[in-house]
Design an enzyme around this catalytic site. Structure first.
Site, PDB file in Angstrom:
ATOM      1  N   SER A 172     -14.556   5.423   5.961  1.00  0.00           N
ATOM      2  CA  SER A 172     -13.249   6.083   5.873  1.00  0.00           C
ATOM      3  C   SER A 172     -12.374   5.972   7.120  1.00  0.00           C
ATOM      4  CB  SER A 172     -13.432   7.565   5.521  1.00  0.00           C
ATOM      5  OG  SER A 172     -13.716   7.702   4.149  1.00  0.00           O
ATOM      6  N   LYS A 199      -8.860   4.556   6.803  1.00  0.00           N
ATOM      7  CA  LYS A 199      -7.638   5.305   6.495  1.00  0.00           C
ATOM      8  C   LYS A 199      -6.682   5.381   7.689  1.00  0.00           C
ATOM      9  CE  LYS A 199      -9.748   8.117   2.840  1.00  0.00           C
ATOM     10  NZ  LYS A 199     -11.171   7.814   2.856  1.00  0.00           N
ATOM     11  N   SER A 222      -9.508  13.363   4.359  1.00  0.00           N
ATOM     12  CA  SER A 222     -10.049  12.050   3.987  1.00  0.00           C
ATOM     13  C   SER A 222     -10.006  11.841   2.481  1.00  0.00           C
ATOM     14  CB  SER A 222     -11.491  11.887   4.492  1.00  0.00           C
ATOM     15  OG  SER A 222     -11.852  10.523   4.510  1.00  0.00           O
TER      16      SER A 222
END
Length: 510
Positions: free
Chosen positions: A67, A70, A125
């Protein structure tokens, strides 16, 4: 004579040895610090101002980012959208995610502003927010992933390829510690990204699932004071985890005028927190960030016949150093230990008005750069109106530094005190003076030895010539050399007796 030459030679060699041994000691630069280690497979510590790699482990190896992807997603959205644009969540955006993956409770058909979506993306997230933002910008998550990869290449990434905007498992979705640090560096240079990512609490507006809205906080524990992993100075960052990526973590921290970036790839919990702390402690404890404009003197030696856009640069004060450029060095090093390289190659991304770039190297690595720029203050009228290059060229008389207005004496962001220091003539270090002095003494000693030997040889040759001429004349007169020497000795004895007699008479008279 031979003894004199030997003694002078010994002195010469001793002086030479002393000078160069001192020079070697004085010029030895401090070694680059390396006393840190991490448990993660891939890691890097980078200075955010200069892009200098302070420490790294497998920095160009490819890993799955999870993640922390991102960060690139958010940067690309911010660069292509206004914050008040409305994003509509499609069925694909909400449901094309792995089961149980992180989300912000947003349903199909819900509408949020780009700003709210970015907070959900970075703090919670939220994978559905990543998909929705990608579709809003590029029409599909696949097209947006292509944009992400292209943007990464623009930032200098060479081991990065994105397959989705969220970081969920995909064999074609990878990056490296170095590439990820470049992405994080670019992101935190964006004020909108920094504002969002450094937020410790945000409330999303009501939607079809959360009727009262949803309060969210960042997953980066080093940013929260209530966490045992809190680290003073952390600006922001992003966590990540998948089964194949392991724990991933990017962090930006600022302290003592220095901004550092850490990247952890293929880490493990909770060790990736301690890995990050160790890297930050190492960076802040061993390095210092300096403004190049406060120390740089090299540019004062540049010739004054430069030109820029048809404007002739005739005065050294027409050039100033970029007041914001920095250089990072070990705390045990001096600014002069960094080697400056001057280049006139200016690219589009360089500051407006830059005409030359000074690149600094230390221990075979680039540690910063600065730019020589046109001092725009010198080309303004007393009424502070800008003067064009054409009007400057037509001016009948060049204004002298003594007649410059007070505003002209200080460039934007650069103090008058600094300008006076920077315009001083090139300063030669003390050790250079010692070397030059030693070389001078050595040269003078060599000349003296040569002169003594030459005069001695000249006298010997002259005596030999006179002797040969005398023998020739004696031979012509019929007198042998032995007879001549006997007569000469008798005359010397007679002359000596007469001198003694005259001295005795004078003493007797007195």
């Amino acid at each position: 004579m031979t003894q004199i030459i030997k003694r002078l030679s010994v002195c010469f060699l001793c002086l030479l040895l002393f000078v160069f041994s001192f020079h070697g000691t004085a010029m030895a630069a401090a070694e680059w610090p390396t006393n840190v280690s991490v448990n993660a497979q891939g890691a890097i510590l980078m200075d955010a101002d200069t892009g200098t790699v302070l420490w790294g482990q497998n920095i160009h190896n490819q890993y799955y980012p999870a993640s922390i992807t991102k960060v690139m997603t958010a940067l690309l959205v911010i660069e292509n959208c206004e914050m008040d644009e409305i994003v509509t969540f499609s069925h694909n955006a909400v449901f094309n995610v792995e089961s149980g993956s992180s989300n912000a409770g947003i349903n199909e058909g819900d509408k949020l502003s780009v700003k709210d979506c970015l907070y959900a993306l970075l703090l919670k997230s939220a994978n559905e927010s990543a998909n929705a933002l990608a579709e809003h910008v590029a029409g599909s998550t696949e097209a947006f992933a292509e944009m992400m990869t292209a943007r990464a290449k623009e930032l200098g990434c060479t081991n990065t390829h994105f397959a989705n905007p969220s970081g969920l498992n995909n064999q074609e979705h990878y990056t490296s510690p170095y590439d990820m640090a470049l992405i994080v560096k670019a992101a935190f240079n964006n004020p909108v990204f920094e504002e969002i990512d450094s937020t410790t609490f945000y409330k999303l507006p009501p939607n079809s699932i959360n009727k009262e809205g949803l309060g969210i906080s960042p997953g980066h524990r080093m940013l929260r004071k209530s966490s045992p992993y809190y680290y003073p100075g952390v600006v922001g960052g992003k966590t990540g985890y998948t089964t194949i990526a392991g724990n991933t973590l990017v962090t930006c921290a600022e302290k003592n005028g220095m901004r550092l970036i850490t990247v952890i790839l293929k880490g493990s919990t909770p060790l990736y927190w301690s890995d990050t702390k160790n890297l930050l402690d190492f960076g802040f404890g061993n390095f210092v960030s300096l403004k190049a404009a406060d120390y740089e003197k090299t540019y004062s030696s540049i010739t004054s016949d430069l030109s820029f856009s048809g404007l002739s640069i005739k005065r050294p004060e027409a050039l100033i150093l970029d007041p914001d450029s920095r250089i990072i060095l070990p705390k045990t090093a001096n600014f002069s230990d960094a080697k400056a390289e001057l280049s006139y190659d200016i690219s589009q991304g360089d500051p407006e008005g830059a005409i030359a770039k000074i690149l600094y190297r230390y221990s075979d690595r680039v540690v910063g750069s600065t730019f020589l720029e046109i001092n725009k203050e010198l080309f303004k009228t007393p009424e502070t109106k800008a003067v064009t290059p054409e009007s400057t060229a037509k001016a009948p008389k060049e204004e002298t530094p003594d007649k410059l207005s007070e505003s002209s004496k200080t460039s934007a962001g650069v103090s008058e005190e600094y300008r006076q220091k920077a315009l001083k003539p090139f300063q030669i270090p003390l050790v250079v003076w010692l070397i030059l002095g030693g070389v001078g003494v050595l040269a003078l000693t060599g000349v003296l030895i040569f002169f003594i030997v030459y005069k001695r040889r000249q006298n010997d040759e002259y005596s030999l010539l006179r002797k040969e001429e005398r023998l020739k004349r004696l031979k012509e007169s019929g007198i042998s050399a032995d007879e001549f020497n006997s007569i000469l000795e008798q005359r010397r004895s007679s002359y000596t007796s007469k001198r003694k007699g005259r001295r005795g008479g004078r003493f007797k008279f007195r």
